[in-house]
Every structure is written in structure tokens, then in C-alpha cells.
Enzyme design. Structure first.
Site, PDB file in Angstrom:
ATOM      1  CG  ASP A  16      -6.524 -58.223  15.992  1.00 35.82           C
ATOM      2  OD1 ASP A  16      -7.237 -59.120  15.513  1.00 35.82           O
ATOM      3  OD2 ASP A  16      -5.510 -57.780  15.414  1.00 35.82           O
ATOM      4  CG  HIS A  33     -15.978 -63.229  16.236  1.00 34.05           C
ATOM      5  ND1 HIS A  33     -14.840 -62.460  16.299  1.00 34.05           N
ATOM      6  CD2 HIS A  33     -16.030 -63.710  14.963  1.00 34.05           C
ATOM      7  CE1 HIS A  33     -14.235 -62.474  15.116  1.00 34.05           C
ATOM      8  NE2 HIS A  33     -14.929 -63.233  14.292  1.00 34.05           N
ATOM      9  CG  LEU A 127     -18.694 -45.927  29.916  1.00 37.18           C
ATOM     10  CD1 LEU A 127     -17.241 -45.459  30.031  1.00 37.18           C
ATOM     11  CD2 LEU A 127     -18.721 -47.448  30.001  1.00 37.18           C
TER      12      LEU A 127
HETATM   13  C1  FPP Z   1     -10.957 -59.222  15.753  1.00 38.36           C
HETATM   14  O1  FPP Z   1     -10.557 -60.560  15.882  1.00 38.36           O
HETATM   15  C2  FPP Z   1     -12.321 -59.026  16.197  1.00 38.36           C
HETATM   16  C3  FPP Z   1     -13.369 -58.647  15.419  1.00 38.36           C
HETATM   17  C4  FPP Z   1     -13.240 -58.343  13.981  1.00 38.36           C
HETATM   18  C5  FPP Z   1     -14.726 -58.508  15.939  1.00 38.36           C
HETATM   19  C6  FPP Z   1     -14.898 -58.000  17.332  1.00 38.36           C
HETATM   20  C7  FPP Z   1     -16.289 -58.285  17.734  1.00 38.36           C
HETATM   21  C8  FPP Z   1     -16.703 -58.772  18.922  1.00 38.36           C
HETATM   22  C9  FPP Z   1     -15.834 -58.968  20.085  1.00 38.36           C
HETATM   23  C10 FPP Z   1     -18.123 -59.208  19.073  1.00 38.36           C
HETATM   24  C11 FPP Z   1     -19.212 -58.236  19.203  1.00 38.36           C
HETATM   25  C12 FPP Z   1     -18.921 -56.890  19.726  1.00 38.36           C
HETATM   26  C13 FPP Z   1     -19.759 -56.151  20.500  1.00 38.36           C
HETATM   27  C14 FPP Z   1     -19.475 -54.721  20.618  1.00 38.36           C
HETATM   28  C15 FPP Z   1     -20.893 -56.704  21.243  1.00 38.36           C
HETATM   29  P1  FPP Z   1     -10.110 -61.352  14.583  1.00 38.36           P
HETATM   30  O2  FPP Z   1     -11.262 -62.107  14.081  1.00 38.36           O
HETATM   31  O3  FPP Z   1      -9.494 -60.402  13.603  1.00 38.36           O
HETATM   32  O4  FPP Z   1      -9.022 -62.309  15.182  1.00 38.36           O
HETATM   33  P2  FPP Z   1      -7.742 -62.893  14.430  1.00 38.36           P
HETATM   34  O5  FPP Z   1      -6.864 -61.735  14.095  1.00 38.36           O
HETATM   35  O6  FPP Z   1      -7.148 -63.793  15.453  1.00 38.36           O
HETATM   36  O7  FPP Z   1      -8.221 -63.615  13.215  1.00 38.36           O
END
Ligand code: FPP
Length: 240
Positions: A16, A33, A127
Site C-alpha cells: 500500500d 505502481h 520459493l
Molecule cells: C496500493 O497502493 C497498491 C496497489 C493497489 C497495487 C500494487 C501493485 C503493484 C506494486 C504493481 C504490480 C505488482 C506485481 C505483482 C508485479 P495505492 O495505489 O492504494 O496507494 P495509495 O493508498 O497511496 O493511494
């Protein structure tokens, strides 16, 4: 090394804070991201190095489909790119790749790519990297309940034994069948909630909430989390 005393078999992370990380830098959310993918790589390497056997990541929830189309699209593109880029690294490091979630909502090309990656890495045994994609805990439990009910209806001869089944037996209907429940669940970015993640499987997980935003959560932070876990006293409701 201090952390080798008590290594969790399964570490799960609610990644997050990507959006906030990007906004802090005056950039678009999707930039966060992309930086988050680097943290995925770092934590996967750290898990291999520390002897963690299962690393699972909450990459996209059922609720995340409600985000702006551009963001959803970019996230899916990032998944595809990460799979392409990381496949050789996963093969080299003995990483088995698994995707769990409501895959009926994913595009046919993404599903094809996931199947290829899962197939190619299926014999790797150092893993297991589990990506929860289009996943929610309530969805998982509901699907399990449907499978269970269907089995009772379709196999009346097994009705009594199925109805006598305990929680371990029911757990085998979940998407995570064969995967041990997470020992440690980490959530980054200072939010302290489970957000419809592994509701059933988290029954006795240790939780670690950190203010670090996901793109800043790298090997050092992963190792520190393991050190914190090693200090925990797990009692599973019993008295020691
Ligand atoms: C939360 O941050 C993150 C996500 C919803 C997406 C996580 C995805 C990745 C890291 C990219 C791809 C993953 C893989 C497995 C290759 P948020 O957008 O909710 O952040 P915020 O709370 O600050 O808005």
C-alpha cells in the site's frame, strides 16, 4: 544472522502507498505502481535469501476494479511487463509463480500469460510467489462455500462425512488450498486494516503495520520485518 532464528514459512504483504509515494513527488499515481514493481523484485529476492518458502502479495483486490480505468489498465500492463521481465530471474532463483483470485475478470491475454508463467515455473521449489489478483477474502470464502454445497448435493453418499467436516477440511475449498496460512502479514503505508484480504487464512497470523510506503519497502525493510516477527510469541489461543 539474527533473523535466521525464526523464519516465517509464509510472509504475506498488503502493498500500500504507491499513490501517495507518487503524489509526494508530484507525479501521477501510476508512477508509484511502477516503482512498486521494484519493491516486488527486492522482496522476492530477500525472501529467497532468507529462506522464506512462500511470499504472497496483494496486488489487486476485487474492489480495485472500481479505480479509474486508466489506473486499472496501467496496473494490468505492469503485471504483464513484470511477468515477461521477471520470468528468467524466477527460473534462475527457483521461484514458482502462482496467481490466485477471480480470474474470470482478467483479459484472455493476461490469463494466457499467467498460465504460461505458472506452467513454466511449476517445478521450481525454492520459493512460491503468490500474486493475489482480483482477489477478496469474502469472494474466496463464498466460492469455497459454493463448492462445498455443490459437493454435498452431487455426492449424497458422502453427505454425512462432508457435514461432519472441520475447519481444516473446509479450508481445502479455498483458493489457497495447499498453501500454509500466512505466519506474518505486513501492511505498508500506515494503514491498519485487512481490507477484505485473507480473512479466513489470517486467523492466527502475526500482523506488522509499517509507515513505510510500498515503493520504499525494499530488502532492508523486509529483513527488519523478519527480525520483528522473530520476537513475537505465538500462542494460537493456548497458554504456554
Ligand atoms: C496500493 O497502493 C497498491 C496497489 C493497489 C497495487 C500494487 C501493485 C503493484 C506494486 C504493481 C504490480 C505488482 C506485481 C505483482 C508485479 P495505492 O495505489 O492504494 O496507494 P495509495 O493508498 O497511496 O493511494
Amino acid at each position: 544472522m539474527e533473523e535466521n532464528k525464526r523464519i516465517p514459512a509464509h510472509v504475506s504483504i498488503i502493498m500500500d502507498g504507491n499513490g501517495r509515494w507518487a503524489e509526494e513527488r508530484g507525479k501521477e499515481r501510476v508512477y508509484g505502481h511502477a516503482a512498486g514493481v521494484e519493491s516486488v523484485r527486492a522482496c522476492t529476492e530477500a525472501a529467497v535469501e532468507t529462506g522464506v518458502r512462500y511470499l504472497s502479495l496483494f496486488a489487486f483486490s476485487e474492489e480495485n476494479w472500481n479505480r479509474p480505468e486508466h489506473e486499472v489498465h496501467t496496473l494490468m500492463e505492469l503485471m504483464v511487463k513484470a511477468m515477461k521481465d521477471e520470468l528468467p530471474v524466477m527460473m534462475k532463483n527457483g521461484v514458482r509463480f502462482v496467481v490466485l483470485g477471480n480470474r474470470s475478470r482478467l483479459s484472455p491475454s493476461l490469463n494466457e500469460m499467467i498460465d504460461g508463467c505458472m506452467e513454466e515455473t511449476s517445478a521450481n521449489d525454492r520459493l512460491v510467489l503468490i500474486i493475489f489478483l482480483s482477489y477478496s477474502g469474502k469472494w474466496d470464502i463464498l466460492e469455497a462455500a459454493k463448492k462445498y454445497a455443490r459437493e454435498i448435493v452431487e455426492h449424497p453418499e458422502r453427505r454425512d462425512s462432508l457435514l461432519a467436516m472441520g475447519t481444516d477440511g473446509f479450508g481445502r475449498y479455498l483458493a489457497t488450498d495447499g498453501i500454509p496460512d500466512p505466519d506474518l502479514i505486513i501492511r505498508t503505508s500506515g494503514e491498519c486494516r485487512i481490507s477484505n484480504y485473507l480473512l479466513w487464512q489470517a486467523a492466527y497470523s502475526e500482523f506488522l503495520f509499517t509507515d513505510v510506503l510500498w515503493p520504499d519497502f525494499r530488502k532492508e525493510e523486509f529483513r527488519q520485518a523478519l527480525q520483528e516477527y522473530a520476537k513475537r510469541d505465538r500462542r494460537y489461543g493456548k497458554v504456554k
